[in-house]
Design an enzyme around this catalytic site. Sequence first.
Site, PDB file in Angstrom:
ATOM      1  N   CYS A 116       7.464   7.081  -8.388  1.00  0.00           N
ATOM      2  CA  CYS A 116       7.178   6.785  -9.746  1.00  0.00           C
ATOM      3  C   CYS A 116       7.949   7.952 -10.598  1.00  0.00           C
ATOM      4  O   CYS A 116       8.086   7.749 -11.630  1.00  0.00           O
ATOM      5  CB  CYS A 116       5.766   6.787 -10.204  1.00  0.00           C
ATOM      6  SG  CYS A 116       5.202   5.110  -9.591  1.00  0.00           S
ATOM      7  N   HIS A 261       5.219   8.227 -17.447  1.00  0.00           N
ATOM      8  CA  HIS A 261       5.001   7.140 -16.761  1.00  0.00           C
ATOM      9  C   HIS A 261       3.974   6.142 -16.920  1.00  0.00           C
ATOM     10  O   HIS A 261       2.955   6.612 -17.495  1.00  0.00           O
ATOM     11  CB  HIS A 261       4.982   7.847 -15.129  1.00  0.00           C
ATOM     12  CG  HIS A 261       4.667   6.648 -14.166  1.00  0.00           C
ATOM     13  ND1 HIS A 261       5.545   5.645 -14.004  1.00  0.00           N
ATOM     14  CD2 HIS A 261       3.695   6.345 -13.126  1.00  0.00           C
ATOM     15  CE1 HIS A 261       5.029   5.056 -13.170  1.00  0.00           C
ATOM     16  NE2 HIS A 261       3.961   5.409 -12.824  1.00  0.00           N
ATOM     17  N   ASN A 291       2.935  -0.957 -14.212  1.00  0.00           N
ATOM     18  CA  ASN A 291       3.394   0.124 -13.869  1.00  0.00           C
ATOM     19  C   ASN A 291       4.790  -0.448 -13.140  1.00  0.00           C
ATOM     20  O   ASN A 291       4.644  -1.103 -12.320  1.00  0.00           O
ATOM     21  CB  ASN A 291       2.524   0.689 -12.799  1.00  0.00           C
ATOM     22  CG  ASN A 291       3.153   1.873 -11.880  1.00  0.00           C
ATOM     23  OD1 ASN A 291       4.325   2.312 -12.216  1.00  0.00           O
ATOM     24  ND2 ASN A 291       2.286   2.714 -11.394  1.00  0.00           N
TER      25      ASN A 291
HETATM   26  O1  UT7 Z   1       2.202   5.035 -10.349  1.00  0.00           O
HETATM   27  C1  UT7 Z   1       1.878   5.764  -8.972  1.00  0.00           C
HETATM   28  C2  UT7 Z   1       0.737   6.576  -9.388  1.00  0.00           C
HETATM   29  N1  UT7 Z   1      -0.525   5.761  -9.354  1.00  0.00           N
HETATM   30  C3  UT7 Z   1      -1.553   5.987 -10.301  1.00  0.00           C
HETATM   31  O2  UT7 Z   1      -1.330   6.808 -11.075  1.00  0.00           O
HETATM   32  C4  UT7 Z   1      -2.875   5.331 -10.170  1.00  0.00           C
HETATM   33  C5  UT7 Z   1      -3.969   6.201 -10.352  1.00  0.00           C
HETATM   34  N2  UT7 Z   1      -5.100   6.040 -10.441  1.00  0.00           N
HETATM   35  C6  UT7 Z   1      -5.562   4.875 -11.177  1.00  0.00           C
HETATM   36  O3  UT7 Z   1      -5.051   4.504 -12.128  1.00  0.00           O
HETATM   37  C7  UT7 Z   1      -7.138   4.380 -11.133  1.00  0.00           C
HETATM   38  O4  UT7 Z   1      -7.750   5.188  -9.981  1.00  0.00           O
HETATM   39  C8  UT7 Z   1      -7.117   2.942 -10.638  1.00  0.00           C
HETATM   40  C9  UT7 Z   1      -6.747   1.940 -12.024  1.00  0.00           C
HETATM   41  C10 UT7 Z   1      -6.404   2.548  -9.698  1.00  0.00           C
HETATM   42  C11 UT7 Z   1      -8.676   2.186 -10.350  1.00  0.00           C
HETATM   43  O5  UT7 Z   1      -9.534   2.868 -11.261  1.00  0.00           O
HETATM   44  P1  UT7 Z   1     -10.956   3.497 -10.633  1.00  0.00           P
HETATM   45  O6  UT7 Z   1     -11.605   3.824 -12.046  1.00  0.00           O
HETATM   46  O7  UT7 Z   1     -10.332   4.762  -9.954  1.00  0.00           O
HETATM   47  O8  UT7 Z   1     -11.410   2.537  -9.902  1.00  0.00           O
HETATM   48  P2  UT7 Z   1     -12.018   2.701  -8.482  1.00  0.00           P
HETATM   49  O9  UT7 Z   1     -10.713   2.553  -7.542  1.00  0.00           O
HETATM   50  O10 UT7 Z   1     -12.973   3.743  -8.266  1.00  0.00           O
HETATM   51  O11 UT7 Z   1     -12.847   1.210  -8.025  1.00  0.00           O
HETATM   52  C12 UT7 Z   1     -14.095   1.015  -8.889  1.00  0.00           C
HETATM   53  C13 UT7 Z   1     -14.488  -0.385  -8.675  1.00  0.00           C
HETATM   54  C14 UT7 Z   1     -14.733  -0.218  -6.866  1.00  0.00           C
HETATM   55  O12 UT7 Z   1     -15.804  -1.350  -6.828  1.00  0.00           O
HETATM   56  P3  UT7 Z   1     -17.461  -0.353  -6.545  1.00  0.00           P
HETATM   57  O13 UT7 Z   1     -17.057   0.324  -5.263  1.00  0.00           O
HETATM   58  O14 UT7 Z   1     -17.811   0.411  -7.736  1.00  0.00           O
HETATM   59  O15 UT7 Z   1     -18.368  -1.651  -6.095  1.00  0.00           O
HETATM   60  C15 UT7 Z   1     -13.522  -1.307  -6.658  1.00  0.00           C
HETATM   61  O16 UT7 Z   1     -13.812  -2.058  -5.511  1.00  0.00           O
HETATM   62  O17 UT7 Z   1     -13.743  -1.350  -8.955  1.00  0.00           O
HETATM   63  C16 UT7 Z   1     -13.517  -2.058  -7.897  1.00  0.00           C
HETATM   64  N3  UT7 Z   1     -12.232  -2.696  -7.765  1.00  0.00           N
HETATM   65  C17 UT7 Z   1     -11.661  -4.009  -8.543  1.00  0.00           C
HETATM   66  N4  UT7 Z   1     -12.544  -4.532  -9.458  1.00  0.00           N
HETATM   67  C18 UT7 Z   1     -12.007  -5.735  -9.919  1.00  0.00           C
HETATM   68  C19 UT7 Z   1     -11.082  -2.265  -7.667  1.00  0.00           C
HETATM   69  N5  UT7 Z   1     -10.001  -2.817  -7.845  1.00  0.00           N
HETATM   70  C20 UT7 Z   1     -10.223  -4.074  -8.597  1.00  0.00           C
HETATM   71  C21 UT7 Z   1      -9.485  -4.921  -9.457  1.00  0.00           C
HETATM   72  N6  UT7 Z   1     -10.552  -5.793 -10.022  1.00  0.00           N
HETATM   73  N7  UT7 Z   1      -8.423  -5.047  -9.432  1.00  0.00           N
END
Ligand code: UT7
Length: 334
Positions: A116, A261, A291
Amino acid sequence: MQLRPRARIVGTGMFVPPDIYTNKDLEKMMDTSDEWIQQRTGIKERRFAKPGIGPSDLALEASRAALTMADVKASDLDLIIFATLSPDYFFPGSGAFLQDYLGCGPVLALDVRGQCSGYIYGLKVASAFIESGQAKRVLLVGAECHSRGISLTTEGRDVAVLFGDGAGATVLVPETNPELGILSVEAHTDGAYREILKLETPSFKQWPAITKENLDAGLQFPQMDGRNVFKHAVTRMPEVVGSVLGKHGLSPDDVKLYLFHQANMRINEAVMKQLGQPLTKTYNNIERYGNCSAASVPMCLDEAVRAGRLERGDLLCMTAFGAGFTWGSALLRW
Ligand code: UT7
């Protein structure tokens, strides 16, 4: 006094495939929701290219637009830099595809990884070539076809909802006016974090490079510890912006436009908050394209330029963070 020429961007272009996939469309493919995706990331829709279209096809359209704006012919290019993490083939590089599609003769065409941060890495290379007099007309492209490398299923949803396909291109030339052009590009890598966001298959560390076990385990799709990436992104991005500004005795207030980004709108909001800057000084398109990795920054740049967000002499700061970890920031006088 500036003796060596600086690199200046004189043309921008972008291209996205026509097929739009909204969050509602993804709801039909996996257990996710429009609300979750918008709240966590700011994404509403993304583009996916049809099979048979590769990143170099998207790059070609973006490049043509950038060359037209720059009034530079493809045959006059002496360097092509292609930043991508989703190349057409494992080898040869996508730079070779684009060089042939442009019909510009056998010029040096490099592929740059950097994920990225690939466009910022590419700016570092382009400016080094121009400042050292080794190149005079450089095409720098970031292009991705992520739709091929994501699993549009509930198992893959944590990554699949984030990414889209697109290309952004820029043309750079030497500039002798000391007031204009790229002032500095700072770029970093910390491979201690390489396992946190990765795509493992094919792997030339193992024999064979693709195994049935790896495919069954889904290792042909990216694996990401999203929270960990988020935490590092919101630390490294303001840090590198401060560092690149500090080299020139400038402060965040001096910057007219920030381009980041497009991984997550919440990351960009947090970075602007730490810099003490209003969001109105950014341009974002994550809502429409998701992204697009190496393409995100040049796609934002092209839209911002065509929307009249930059005037000659404005200070522009472009910053990215990605897998590796990689990160970097470029400071330019437009
Ligand atoms: O470009 C390369 C660099 N990448 C980045 O910079 C990405 C950086 N990270 C992020 O942007 C965020 O961490 C994400 C958007 C990827 C995820 O957001 P988050 O607030 O960190 O969510 P999480 O991964 O902690 O997941 C929270 C909950 C989980 O469920 P439980 O364990 O709380 O029951 C996941 O299973 O959301 C669930 N979940 C989803 N639910 C619906 C994960 N993906 C999804 C989804 N739809 N697509």
